[in-house]
Scaffold this motif. Structure first.
Motif, PDB file in Angstrom:
ATOM      1  N   VAL A   1       1.008  -1.375   0.104  1.00 25.65           N
ATOM      2  CA  VAL A   1       0.067  -0.006  -0.020  1.00 25.65           C
ATOM      3  C   VAL A   1       0.758   1.332  -0.007  1.00 25.65           C
TER       4      VAL A   1
ATOM      5  N   GLU B   1      -5.120   1.139   3.829  1.00 28.99           N
ATOM      6  CA  GLU B   1      -5.295   2.119   2.652  1.00 28.99           C
ATOM      7  C   GLU B   1      -5.711   3.581   2.988  1.00 28.99           C
TER       8      GLU B   1
ATOM      9  N   THR C   1      -5.881  -1.423  -7.827  1.00 31.83           N
ATOM     10  CA  THR C   1      -6.092  -0.128  -7.235  1.00 31.83           C
ATOM     11  C   THR C   1      -7.519   0.420  -7.837  1.00 31.83           C
ATOM     12  N   GLN C   2      -7.755   0.236  -9.174  1.00 28.63           N
ATOM     13  CA  GLN C   2      -8.906   0.671  -9.677  1.00 28.63           C
ATOM     14  C   GLN C   2     -10.179   0.037  -9.240  1.00 28.63           C
TER      15      GLN C   2
ATOM     16  N   TYR D   1     -13.001   5.367  -1.650  1.00 28.52           N
ATOM     17  CA  TYR D   1     -12.097   3.914  -1.523  1.00 28.52           C
ATOM     18  C   TYR D   1     -13.113   2.935  -0.789  1.00 28.52           C
TER      19      TYR D   1
ATOM     20  N   PRO E   1      -2.126  -1.827 -10.774  1.00 26.05           N
ATOM     21  CA  PRO E   1      -2.962  -0.737 -11.010  1.00 26.05           C
ATOM     22  C   PRO E   1      -4.505  -1.212 -11.120  1.00 26.05           C
TER      23      PRO E   1
ATOM     24  N   GLY F   1      -2.264   4.172  -3.902  1.00 25.78           N
ATOM     25  CA  GLY F   1      -2.495   2.914  -4.733  1.00 25.78           C
ATOM     26  C   GLY F   1      -1.802   1.681  -4.215  1.00 25.78           C
ATOM     27  N   TYR F   2      -2.272   0.545  -4.730  1.00 29.20           N
ATOM     28  CA  TYR F   2      -1.401  -0.743  -4.622  1.00 29.20           C
ATOM     29  C   TYR F   2       0.042  -0.713  -5.351  1.00 29.20           C
TER      30      TYR F   2
END
Length: 739
Positions: free
Chosen positions: A391, A523, A596-597, A605, A593, A588-589
């Motif tokens: 994270v 997160e 994350t999306q 979130y 990606p 984001g991670y």
């Protein structure tokens, strides 16, 4: 004409005063409709909120004001000039409706009106729920609403931050204050939605705070210079430093780490909570690099996975720690803190000391400006499959979260944090590491939170007043730590898992202080909500905590509850998925990606937690969505089964855990793990069979599995992923189905 002219002159005079005494900015004024009367709906943190609104509006606004202030001998003449509408919450409902009718009539005539729908200034720093009078006013006026957020006034002498307004001297001249105007919404909008719009404006305010674009290390440098001789950090080894010594040590250490790490951007740290770990994190951050604190409680395989994902070449650790852990083989990436310290010569120490005194703050920290959105740390968290996910948290993420915490916790110079949480956990990284360093308070570090004698000694020797922990730790602290060790505690906050009432009762009974439950996520940097002590000031009582809830969202955070299937926003008291928005939402991670999306949608979130929001704005977390099993199309909560079993067994410890395993026919099947010495399968099965739970919630008799010890993560939370693996391994029929 005279009155109109005088009112205009008063507004002009107010603008001059505001700009003279405050660093004042306002944004979004273009959102205000110019050709119609609108209702401004604002939060209320201080007496001067109305003054600030007057200072940034070009046209007259009629304020709805508490009659107590309206009748004050000093304020009444000005209220008359501004055509204020007085109302009293203590008045007869008929009189309240009459005042609201006056406001509605003014809006229909094209005048602008402002209301503070919380009904009173906040006494806790949290934004209170909006009163129903707003709904009535909108229905009568049918006007559009412009949400407003006023930031920076909480903490001023005009707020209740110090107990009551005008109860102390100003702490700072020309404080920065902001007024943010949002997009107008229609009168049919539910008041909970209007309140959410105000909360979203608070997110923008905290995102653009003064200092939000600076490095965390830069903030530490400035704090250290303000409090040079104040106690800063100490640990269970006996090492103790004041702020000047911590700054000098960090500068000297940073110079050595720079030579070792060369052009490496990411540096690993594998140390328990200690003075060495704090200095290492500060030093790495001073170099403009990213610090990654590795979880030393997990297997070598998971550590290797995290190292490979970050491509780290240098890991700062300690020979003593590696020897005591008796777990990790010495690797070529390891650099030992003892060796680094031994190489720091007298000239380097003198140079670091001179820099700490004379060098500009900006020169002590590399790229200290314009780094708000740069990665400060990467925290690894295990997903449901057990593979660590990195994270990425920015300097802005963590700084905004700390400032929000400071707004609701009033730290003073005598406070000391009993710091037990490891830095590889976001709760520990933010609250145990950076909160005290930026707030200017001291911290005493205990290397092992499960070493009860050590924790008690650290708290006793430092006269600790603040403790951040997880509920699992409190169970044993209440049993094994002496009362005198925690005698000075005034704030105890727990998170990471649900706080049971029995745990809170036993802790309060022994130490005389009740733990306050909060909620967060890695997160989210991590704090989202908190329970606070109830507050009373000037005859006004406000609720700060409700037992069984995760508290109220802290300033700078907006939340919403959405339907699990449709993601449509739900009203209060309806369970659904919890979404969070704010400057604390991760970047984001790492290297992922797509994931994350999936979890960050339009800035919101998806926490994956099932929650409800009550009428007072408090969040109640049911459980993780992953801790629900979909059986025959119905969502079955694991906690419902665990709660009945724990209650029947009379235990406040986690001796029973439920997991879901894939099933071809029903979707999933429930498995109950229990500590072998605490119960037997027949008794557990009987308890559930005789309960009022629906039949879908009742596991089969053969699905009760004994276990010697519940697997936990380094943070103290239950390791669900490990339990699922055990279920597949120990129950042959599940193995055959899932091969």
């Amino acid at each position: 004409a005279f009155i109109t002219l005088t009112a205009s002159g008063l507004r002009f005079f107010v603008r001059i005063l505001v700009r003279l005494f405050y660093r004042f900015r306002y944004e979004g004024w273009q959102n205000i409709p110019a050709d119609e009367g609108v209702l401004f709906v604002s939060n209320h943190s201080a007496w001067i909120d109305a003054v600030l609104l007057i200072a940034c509006l070009d046209k007259p606004v009629r304020f709805i004001m508490d009659k107590e202030y309206y009748d004050h001998w000093f304020l009444n003449p000005f209220c008359g000039l501004l055509n204020v509408i007085p109302v009293s919450s203590q008045a007869h409902p008929r009189d309240i409706l009459q005042a609201l009718n006056t406001a509605a009539k003014a809006l229909r005539q094209g005048q602008n009106v402002c209301i503070f729908p919380e009904g009173a200034m906040t006494r806790t720093g949290m934004m209170m729920p909006f009163k129903t009078g707003l709904k009535w006013l909108l229905r009568k006026s049918k006007c559009r609403v412009v949400p407003v957020y006023i930031g920076g006034t909480w903490g001023s002498i005009f707020s209740c931050y110090y107990g009551k307004p005008i109860s102390t001297y100003p702490r700072r001249f020309r404080m920065p204050v902001s007024v943010l105007f949002g997009q107008p919404v229609e009168h049919q909008t539910p008041i909970t939605k209007i309140r959410q719009k105000v909360c979203e404006l608070s997110c923008e305010y905290y995102k653009n705070l003064d200092g939000a674009n600076l490095s965390l290390a830069r903030h530490f440098v400035e704090t250290a210079r303000r409090h040079r001789y104040r106690h800063c950090i100490s640990d269970s080894s006996g090492r103790s430093l004041n702020y000047e010594e911590a700054l000098v040590s960090s500068l000297a250490l940073a110079k050595r780490i720079k030579k070792i790490s060369a052009d490496q951007q990411t540096i690993g740290i594998m140390l328990p909570p200690s003075v060495g770990a704090v200095l290492s994190n500060i030093a790495v951050t001073m170099l403009g690099k990213t610090a990654v604190n590795f979880n030393y409680t997990v297997s070598d395989q998971l550590i290797s996975s995290a190292v490979n994902q970050t491509k780290i070449e240098t890991i700062i650790t300690s020979r003593k720690f590696i020897a005591e852990a008796n777990k990790y083989s010495v690797q070529e990436k390891h650099v030992f803190l003892e060796d680094i310290a031994a190489r720091i010569g007298t000239s380097e120490k003198i140079s670091a000391h001179l820099k700490s005194v004379f060098a500009p703050s900006g020169l002590l920290v590399k790229n200290s400006r314009n780094c708000g959105d740069k990665i400060a740390t990467i925290i690894f968290t295990s997903g449901s499959g057990g593979e660590p996910k990195g994270v990425k948290l920015s300097h802005r993420n963590i700084y905004a979260n700390i400032r929000a915490l400071q707004s609701v916790f009033r730290f003073n110079k005598d406070d000391n944090l009993c710091a037990i949480l490891p830095f590889f956990h976001s709760f520990g990284f933010t609250c145990s590491l950076w909160v005290p360093l930026l707030a200017g308070v001291s911290a005493g570090y205990a290397a092992n939170p499960l070493d009860f004698k050590m924790v008690g000694r650290v708290a006793r020797e430092n006269k600790s007043t603040v403790l951040f922990a997880v509920p699992t730790f409190l169970v044993n602290y209440a049993r094994k730590i002496e009362k005198k060790d925690f005698a000075n505690l005034r704030i105890v906050v727990v998170g990471a898992e649900k706080l049971k009432e029995t745990i809170a009762d036993s802790f309060e009974q022994k130490f005389g202080i009740r733990p306050l439950e909060g909620y967060g996520a890695t997160e989210l940097s991590p704090v989202v909500s908190l329970n606070l002590p109830d507050a009373q000031s000037s005859g006004v009582y406000q609720i700060g905590h409700i037992e069984g809830t995760a508290g109220h969202p802290i300033p700078g955070i907006a939340i919403k509850i959405v339907d699990i299937n449709t993601e449509e926003e739900l009203f209060t008291n309806q369970p659904g998925l919890l979404f969070v928005k704010g400057p604390n939402v991760m970047l984001g991670y790492l290297n992922n990606p797509q994931e994350t999306q999936c979890v960050i949608i339009d800035g919101w979130y998806n926490t994956g937690d099932i929650a409800t929001l009550d009428d007072n704005g408090f969040i109640t977390i049911s459980d993780r969505l992953s801790r629900f099993s979909k059986i025959a199309g119905e969502m079955v909560p694991h906690w419902a089964i665990e709660e009945i079993l724990h209650k029947a067994l009379g235990s406040d410890e986690h001796i029973v855990s439920v997991v879901g395993i894939p099933d071809e026919k029903k979707g999933e099947e429930l498995v109950v793990f229990y500590l072998g010495g605490a119960a037997d399968p027949d008794k557990l099965h009987q308890i559930i069979t005789e309960s009022t739970l629906p039949n879908l919630y009742k596991p089969r008799r053969e699905n009760y599995v004994p276990i010697a010890k519940m697997p936990t993560l380094g943070s103290g939370k239950l390791d669900i992923a490990q339990l699922k693996k055990l279920a597949l391994k120990l129950l042959p029929r599940f193995v055959s189905r899932n091969q």
